[in-house]
Enzyme design. Sequence first.
Site, mmCIF file in Angstrom:
data_model
loop_
_atom_site.group_PDB
_atom_site.id
_atom_site.type_symbol
_atom_site.label_atom_id
_atom_site.label_comp_id
_atom_site.label_asym_id
_atom_site.label_seq_id
_atom_site.Cartn_x
_atom_site.Cartn_y
_atom_site.Cartn_z
ATOM 1 N N ALA A 96 0.676 -1.326 0.015
ATOM 2 C CA ALA A 96 -0.303 -0.154 -0.243
ATOM 3 C C ALA A 96 0.652 1.447 0.034
ATOM 4 O O ALA A 96 1.959 1.252 0.372
ATOM 5 C CB ALA A 96 -1.013 -0.004 1.280
ATOM 6 N N SER A 139 -6.909 -0.728 8.293
ATOM 7 C CA SER A 139 -6.159 -0.138 9.286
ATOM 8 C C SER A 139 -7.507 0.317 10.299
ATOM 9 O O SER A 139 -8.517 1.385 9.546
ATOM 10 C CB SER A 139 -5.507 1.035 8.537
ATOM 11 O OG SER A 139 -4.888 2.080 9.306
ATOM 12 N N GLU A 141 -6.787 3.830 10.367
ATOM 13 C CA GLU A 141 -7.195 4.444 10.290
ATOM 14 C C GLU A 141 -8.641 5.006 10.177
ATOM 15 O O GLU A 141 -8.992 6.320 9.855
ATOM 16 C CB GLU A 141 -6.003 4.827 9.598
ATOM 17 C CG GLU A 141 -4.700 6.016 9.803
ATOM 18 C CD GLU A 141 -5.145 7.364 9.911
ATOM 19 O OE1 GLU A 141 -5.585 7.772 9.130
ATOM 20 O OE2 GLU A 141 -4.592 7.324 10.772
ATOM 21 N N TYR A 163 -6.015 8.286 2.541
ATOM 22 C CA TYR A 163 -5.639 6.853 3.182
ATOM 23 C C TYR A 163 -6.354 6.520 3.593
ATOM 24 O O TYR A 163 -7.185 5.203 3.701
ATOM 25 C CB TYR A 163 -4.031 7.321 4.251
ATOM 26 C CG TYR A 163 -3.723 5.847 4.675
ATOM 27 C CD1 TYR A 163 -3.159 4.789 3.569
ATOM 28 C CD2 TYR A 163 -3.819 5.731 5.784
ATOM 29 C CE1 TYR A 163 -2.651 3.824 4.582
ATOM 30 C CE2 TYR A 163 -3.629 4.089 6.718
ATOM 31 C CZ TYR A 163 -2.949 2.820 5.491
ATOM 32 O OH TYR A 163 -3.072 2.496 6.136
HETATM 33 P P1 NAP Z 1 5.424 -0.137 4.431
HETATM 34 O O1 NAP Z 1 6.334 -0.619 5.828
HETATM 35 O O2 NAP Z 1 5.359 1.462 3.968
HETATM 36 O O3 NAP Z 1 5.409 -1.511 3.303
HETATM 37 C C1 NAP Z 1 4.764 -0.724 2.244
HETATM 38 C C2 NAP Z 1 4.823 -1.781 0.908
HETATM 39 O O4 NAP Z 1 3.697 -1.857 -0.341
HETATM 40 C C3 NAP Z 1 6.408 -1.686 0.995
HETATM 41 O O5 NAP Z 1 7.165 -3.334 0.408
HETATM 42 C C4 NAP Z 1 6.336 -1.056 -0.878
HETATM 43 O O6 NAP Z 1 7.460 -1.438 -1.793
HETATM 44 C C5 NAP Z 1 5.136 -1.828 -1.567
HETATM 45 N N1 NAP Z 1 4.271 -1.401 -2.741
HETATM 46 C C6 NAP Z 1 4.202 0.250 -2.142
HETATM 47 N N2 NAP Z 1 3.051 0.448 -3.429
HETATM 48 C C7 NAP Z 1 2.948 -0.723 -3.924
HETATM 49 C C8 NAP Z 1 2.574 -1.320 -5.372
HETATM 50 N N3 NAP Z 1 2.289 -0.280 -5.788
HETATM 51 N N4 NAP Z 1 2.679 -2.455 -5.369
HETATM 52 C C9 NAP Z 1 3.416 -3.457 -5.305
HETATM 53 N N5 NAP Z 1 3.810 -2.877 -4.378
HETATM 54 C C10 NAP Z 1 3.812 -1.914 -3.652
HETATM 55 O O7 NAP Z 1 3.700 -0.532 5.435
HETATM 56 P P2 NAP Z 1 3.893 -1.694 6.738
HETATM 57 O O8 NAP Z 1 3.931 -0.797 7.889
HETATM 58 O O9 NAP Z 1 4.694 -2.784 6.966
HETATM 59 O O10 NAP Z 1 2.123 -1.597 5.984
HETATM 60 C C11 NAP Z 1 1.880 -2.836 5.831
HETATM 61 C C12 NAP Z 1 0.729 -2.656 5.520
HETATM 62 O O11 NAP Z 1 -0.120 -2.993 6.756
HETATM 63 C C13 NAP Z 1 -0.007 -1.327 4.570
HETATM 64 O O12 NAP Z 1 -1.057 -2.327 3.799
HETATM 65 C C14 NAP Z 1 -0.426 -0.590 5.791
HETATM 66 O O13 NAP Z 1 -1.632 0.760 4.663
HETATM 67 C C15 NAP Z 1 -1.141 -1.659 6.734
HETATM 68 N N6 NAP Z 1 -1.052 -0.949 7.889
HETATM 69 C C16 NAP Z 1 -0.201 -0.297 8.804
HETATM 70 C C17 NAP Z 1 -0.031 -0.538 9.928
HETATM 71 C C18 NAP Z 1 1.136 -0.534 10.689
HETATM 72 O O14 NAP Z 1 0.828 0.973 12.190
HETATM 73 N N7 NAP Z 1 2.198 -0.256 10.416
HETATM 74 C C19 NAP Z 1 -1.306 -0.538 10.246
HETATM 75 C C20 NAP Z 1 -2.503 -1.281 9.755
HETATM 76 C C21 NAP Z 1 -2.282 -1.337 8.610
HETATM 77 P P3 NAP Z 1 7.983 -0.462 -1.609
HETATM 78 O O15 NAP Z 1 9.323 -1.384 -0.531
HETATM 79 O O16 NAP Z 1 8.951 -0.838 -3.076
HETATM 80 O O17 NAP Z 1 7.947 1.079 -1.653
HETATM 81 O O1 G4F Z 2 3.033 7.892 12.880
HETATM 82 P P1 G4F Z 2 2.245 8.238 11.613
HETATM 83 O O2 G4F Z 2 2.167 9.379 10.752
HETATM 84 O O3 G4F Z 2 0.892 7.066 11.468
HETATM 85 P P2 G4F Z 2 -0.393 7.298 10.720
HETATM 86 O O4 G4F Z 2 -1.126 8.241 10.846
HETATM 87 O O5 G4F Z 2 -1.294 6.944 12.763
HETATM 88 O O6 G4F Z 2 -0.564 5.820 10.604
HETATM 89 C C1 G4F Z 2 0.109 4.837 10.476
HETATM 90 O O7 G4F Z 2 -0.963 3.711 11.023
HETATM 91 C C2 G4F Z 2 -1.999 3.892 10.492
HETATM 92 C C3 G4F Z 2 -2.936 2.550 11.701
HETATM 93 O O8 G4F Z 2 -3.814 3.207 12.318
HETATM 94 C C4 G4F Z 2 -1.973 2.954 9.411
HETATM 95 F F1 G4F Z 2 -3.037 2.364 8.903
HETATM 96 C C5 G4F Z 2 -0.917 4.075 8.377
HETATM 97 O O9 G4F Z 2 -0.204 3.449 7.462
HETATM 98 C C6 G4F Z 2 0.472 4.271 9.434
HETATM 99 O O10 G4F Z 2 1.291 3.104 9.711
HETATM 100 O O11 G4F Z 2 1.230 9.618 13.125
HETATM 101 C C7 G4F Z 2 0.859 8.811 14.750
HETATM 102 C C8 G4F Z 2 0.769 10.207 14.999
HETATM 103 C C9 G4F Z 2 -0.489 10.758 13.921
HETATM 104 O O12 G4F Z 2 -1.666 12.447 14.659
HETATM 105 C C10 G4F Z 2 0.243 13.168 13.540
HETATM 106 O O13 G4F Z 2 -0.248 13.773 13.073
HETATM 107 O O14 G4F Z 2 1.523 11.650 15.611
HETATM 108 C C11 G4F Z 2 1.602 12.595 15.338
HETATM 109 N N1 G4F Z 2 2.883 13.020 14.328
HETATM 110 C C12 G4F Z 2 2.924 14.242 15.584
HETATM 111 N N2 G4F Z 2 3.983 15.042 15.352
HETATM 112 C C13 G4F Z 2 3.194 13.493 13.365
HETATM 113 C C14 G4F Z 2 4.363 14.119 13.911
HETATM 114 N N3 G4F Z 2 3.467 11.740 13.067
HETATM 115 C C15 G4F Z 2 3.790 12.040 11.732
HETATM 116 N N4 G4F Z 2 4.280 11.105 10.918
HETATM 117 N N5 G4F Z 2 5.512 12.812 11.499
HETATM 118 C C16 G4F Z 2 5.213 13.955 12.798
HETATM 119 O O15 G4F Z 2 6.380 15.271 12.812
#
Ligand code: NAP
Ligand code: G4F
Length: 351
Positions: A96, A139, A141, A163
């Site tokens: 994603a 997510s 989110e 998103y």
């Molecule tokens: P991430 O580190 O940003 O990894 C995203 C992955 O998607 C990367 O491998 C990226 O490849 C690949 N990708 C992006 N666009 C693509 C495309 N068009 N075709 C094929 N691959 C593509 O994300 P993550 O934290 O591991 O999260 C994994 C999934 O869980 C995501 O869908 C995210 O939205 C969801 N999620 C994450 C969290 C969290 O807190 N981490 C929570 C809820 C849901 P590249 O290396 O080439 O960029």
């Molecule tokens: O770490 P964040 O960028 O994560 P966010 O927006 O919650 O999204 C992550 O978690 C989601 C699950 O709920 C995933 F679906 C999504 O793909 C991603 O992994 O920001 C967390 C919070 C936000 O409220 C933001 O406004 O931290 C606050 N924040 C404050 N200062 C900041 C900053 N976030 C970022 N990235 N950078 C800052 O300087």
Amino acid sequence: MRIEREAGGPRRAMLKQKTALITGITGQDGSYLAEFLLEQGYRVVGMQRRSSTETLWRIAHLLDKIELVQGDLLDQLSLIEIVQAYQPDEIYNLAAQSFVPTSWQQPVLTGEFTALGVTRLLEAVRLVKPDAKFYQASSSEMFGKVVEVPQNERTPFYPRSPYGVSKVYGHYITINYRESYGLFAVSGILFNHESPRRGLEFVTRKVTHGVAKIKLGLARELRLGNLDARRDWGYAPDYVQAMWLMLQQDQPDDFVVGTGKTHSVRQLCEIAFGCVGLNWEDYVVVDPALFRPADVDLLVADATKARTVLGWRPTVSFEEMIELMVDADLRLLKGEDVPPGMVAPVLRRGI
Ligand code: NAP
Ligand code: G4F
């Protein structure tokens, strides 16, 4: 595991090795899930999109154990061909555009990857391997401007970013393919999960890396946005186990996964700076440019269903996780041994 008879051989049962396809294998979750599935004895196939620069640093330590195949969520044919070629038993759609602020800068592309990409992959499953089990990375989110606290599987969605809107689409199209075509398709509504492999742009890693730089005299301040935002932050290796557990159930169903505890960005700073004996207020600068057009103020999971049905529980507390992330960032910047999957090429050059 499924027990099958050896074709034409003696009537002895053997365990068939399962094949898992992971999209997004180069990301944080993809790398931990690949490790976990290898430990369970899976053949692991990772879909990687073409790039002119190195994106394999999180899985560099796994490259001799997994198979990589080129494909892209934007390209329907590549998805069909991959499913056809590898005939996966389980498909984990983790790919994603996952960084929320980028979704305002590139809303259409975010929708193509994060929303329509799910349909493209589901179409490949429906056409080629309808008995494959499918996991969609939904997510927290999606809860956005939350209508109840804590949030569970029945909490209505109110996404606050392109998103979040895209993830709601991915969530419902997964349910729709389950109900329309009988696919074993499930959605994990995962709350924020972090690790030393987290991208540097996400707030936990931005803070732990920033703390390490300040402690080592490489930076003097850390610029952040909304310090009042609260998240339910867990440890990523725990969360990939929940993904797998969802696909081991008899019936497909959706689950909320989180710790049930919430902390503010301010508390995150207090804890992270505290790990190295510094006072966060001496270093953190609030930068209005880092505020979002619309933010998610509070997320906290009610993961009762995951606990009771899957038997899933988090094993690492928020404080422990932040400490291990600060420690890993200090080691990284000092050039010491770091946990596997952590060394990005750009960091290796000391930038
Ligand atoms: P991430 O580190 O940003 O990894 C995203 C992955 O998607 C990367 O491998 C990226 O490849 C690949 N990708 C992006 N666009 C693509 C495309 N068009 N075709 C094929 N691959 C593509 O994300 P993550 O934290 O591991 O999260 C994994 C999934 O869980 C995501 O869908 C995210 O939205 C969801 N999620 C994450 C969290 C969290 O807190 N981490 C929570 C809820 C849901 P590249 O290396 O080439 O960029
Ligand atoms: O770490 P964040 O960028 O994560 P966010 O927006 O919650 O999204 C992550 O978690 C989601 C699950 O709920 C995933 F679906 C999504 O793909 C991603 O992994 O920001 C967390 C919070 C936000 O409220 C933001 O406004 O931290 C606050 N924040 C404050 N200062 C900041 C900053 N976030 C970022 N990235 N950078 C800052 O300087």
